[in-house]
Structure formats: structure tokens, C-alpha cells
Enzyme design. Sequence first.
Site, mmCIF file in Angstrom:
data_model
loop_
_atom_site.group_PDB
_atom_site.id
_atom_site.type_symbol
_atom_site.label_atom_id
_atom_site.label_comp_id
_atom_site.label_asym_id
_atom_site.label_seq_id
_atom_site.Cartn_x
_atom_site.Cartn_y
_atom_site.Cartn_z
ATOM 1 N N ILE A 32 0.821 -1.209 0.000
ATOM 2 C CA ILE A 32 0.000 0.000 0.000
ATOM 3 C C ILE A 32 0.867 1.277 0.000
ATOM 4 C CG2 ILE A 32 -0.295 0.370 2.489
ATOM 5 C CD1 ILE A 32 -3.328 0.463 1.980
ATOM 6 N N ASN A 88 11.493 -8.617 7.120
ATOM 7 C CA ASN A 88 11.893 -8.000 8.378
ATOM 8 C C ASN A 88 11.375 -8.857 9.527
ATOM 9 O OD1 ASN A 88 13.067 -5.702 7.122
ATOM 10 N ND2 ASN A 88 11.033 -4.835 6.820
ATOM 11 N N VAL A 97 4.195 -5.360 10.586
ATOM 12 C CA VAL A 97 2.996 -6.207 10.540
ATOM 13 C C VAL A 97 3.413 -7.612 10.987
ATOM 14 C CG1 VAL A 97 1.201 -7.211 9.079
ATOM 15 C CG2 VAL A 97 1.961 -4.853 8.654
ATOM 16 N N HIS A 101 5.812 -12.012 5.973
ATOM 17 C CA HIS A 101 5.688 -11.505 4.600
ATOM 18 C C HIS A 101 7.064 -11.243 4.044
ATOM 19 C CE1 HIS A 101 5.540 -8.079 7.384
ATOM 20 N NE2 HIS A 101 6.161 -7.377 6.451
ATOM 21 N N HIS A 103 9.018 -9.042 1.110
ATOM 22 C CA HIS A 103 8.908 -7.920 0.168
ATOM 23 C C HIS A 103 9.645 -8.303 -1.117
ATOM 24 C CE1 HIS A 103 7.844 -4.802 3.330
ATOM 25 N NE2 HIS A 103 8.419 -5.717 4.108
HETATM 26 P P1 AMP Z 1 7.183 -4.578 7.455
HETATM 27 O O1 AMP Z 1 7.528 -3.183 7.919
HETATM 28 O O2 AMP Z 1 8.342 -5.349 6.928
HETATM 29 O O3 AMP Z 1 6.395 -5.307 8.508
HETATM 30 O O4 AMP Z 1 6.240 -4.371 6.191
HETATM 31 C C1 AMP Z 1 4.878 -4.172 6.288
HETATM 32 C C2 AMP Z 1 4.434 -3.629 4.962
HETATM 33 O O5 AMP Z 1 3.046 -3.806 4.860
HETATM 34 C C3 AMP Z 1 4.717 -2.140 4.756
HETATM 35 O O6 AMP Z 1 5.536 -1.971 3.606
HETATM 36 C C4 AMP Z 1 3.322 -1.540 4.579
HETATM 37 O O7 AMP Z 1 3.297 -0.497 3.635
HETATM 38 C C5 AMP Z 1 2.516 -2.736 4.124
HETATM 39 N N1 AMP Z 1 1.088 -2.706 4.409
HETATM 40 C C6 AMP Z 1 0.496 -2.446 5.593
HETATM 41 N N2 AMP Z 1 -0.845 -2.554 5.474
HETATM 42 C C7 AMP Z 1 -1.090 -2.912 4.192
HETATM 43 C C8 AMP Z 1 -2.286 -3.183 3.445
HETATM 44 N N3 AMP Z 1 -3.513 -3.109 4.015
HETATM 45 N N4 AMP Z 1 -2.162 -3.505 2.142
HETATM 46 C C9 AMP Z 1 -0.946 -3.576 1.560
HETATM 47 N N5 AMP Z 1 0.201 -3.343 2.209
HETATM 48 C C10 AMP Z 1 0.137 -3.009 3.504
#
Ligand code: AMP
Length: 115
Positions: A32, A88, A97, A101, A103
Site C-alpha cells: 500500500i 523483516n 505487521v 511476509h 517484500h
Molecule cells: P514490514 O515493515 O516489513 O512489517 O512491512 C509491512 C508492509 O506492509 C509495509 O511496507 C506496509 O506499507 C505494508 N502494508 C500495511 N498494510 C497494508 C495493506 N492493508 N495492504 C498492503 N500493504 C500493507
Amino acid sequence: MSDDCIFCKIAHGELPADTVYQDENITAFRDIEPQAKTHILVITNKHFDSLNDACRDEPEILGHLLRICAMVARDHGIDDSGYRVLTNVGNDGGQSVGHLHFHVLGGNKLSPGLG
Ligand code: AMP
Ligand code: ZN
């Protein structure tokens, strides 16, 4: 599924996302707040807090997850130009989050720094 987890909700179709790939184990969708021209998140549909938990509980899913990262890169035309895959973990790793996940970043020259 963890009730208050946004990525669980995305994987189960309960929150909208710009999904680019899904199978029974993995979902990929656009970040996002993209940090590169192409920025896609590749997640397990099953909830793991981070790489630590997936490694401990279901390490065999990680090969599949990495293969989908490479497939997503190819599908978005950044396999030859190059890309970065990263996850991360925890506080020092900058994880924001709490659902595993990866990236996939590319489409432009990325910064050389890794922390
Ligand atoms: P991290 O900081 O490695 O946990 O990455 C979390 C990522 O999730 C960040 O790059 C956010 O921009 C992304 N993110 C958070 N909420 C959403 C969402 N609803 N849809 C898509 N990406 C998201
Ligand atoms: Zn989750």
C-alpha cells in the site's frame, strides 16, 4: 487465522488488496506504500508471526514462498533487471505487521544499504 491480523484478513478475502497471485498456501499483493516502482508482498495464507515461527513450525512452506517471490518478479518483468527479496523480523528488523511476509522490490535501482 488470527482475528486481529490484517494480512490474515487479506489472505482470506476479508480486507481488499491489489492481489496479483493466490494459491492455497500463498497470497501476493501490492504494498500500500510502495518503496520501489514494483513492491509486492508475498505472504503465507496461514498465520505465522514471522520467519522465526514459520521456520520452527512449517519450514517446508518457505521454499514455496521464495519460489513465488521469483515468479512474481518474473511476471512483473523485473527478473532480468534485478530485484530484492527481504523479510523483516521483530523489533530490530523493523517488522511492522506481525504476519510473515516477504517484500519483492524492483523496477528501479534500489539503494545499496541494508541497514
Ligand atoms: P514490514 O515493515 O516489513 O512489517 O512491512 C509491512 C508492509 O506492509 C509495509 O511496507 C506496509 O506499507 C505494508 N502494508 C500495511 N498494510 C497494508 C495493506 N492493508 N495492504 C498492503 N500493504 C500493507
Ligand atoms: Zn496473520
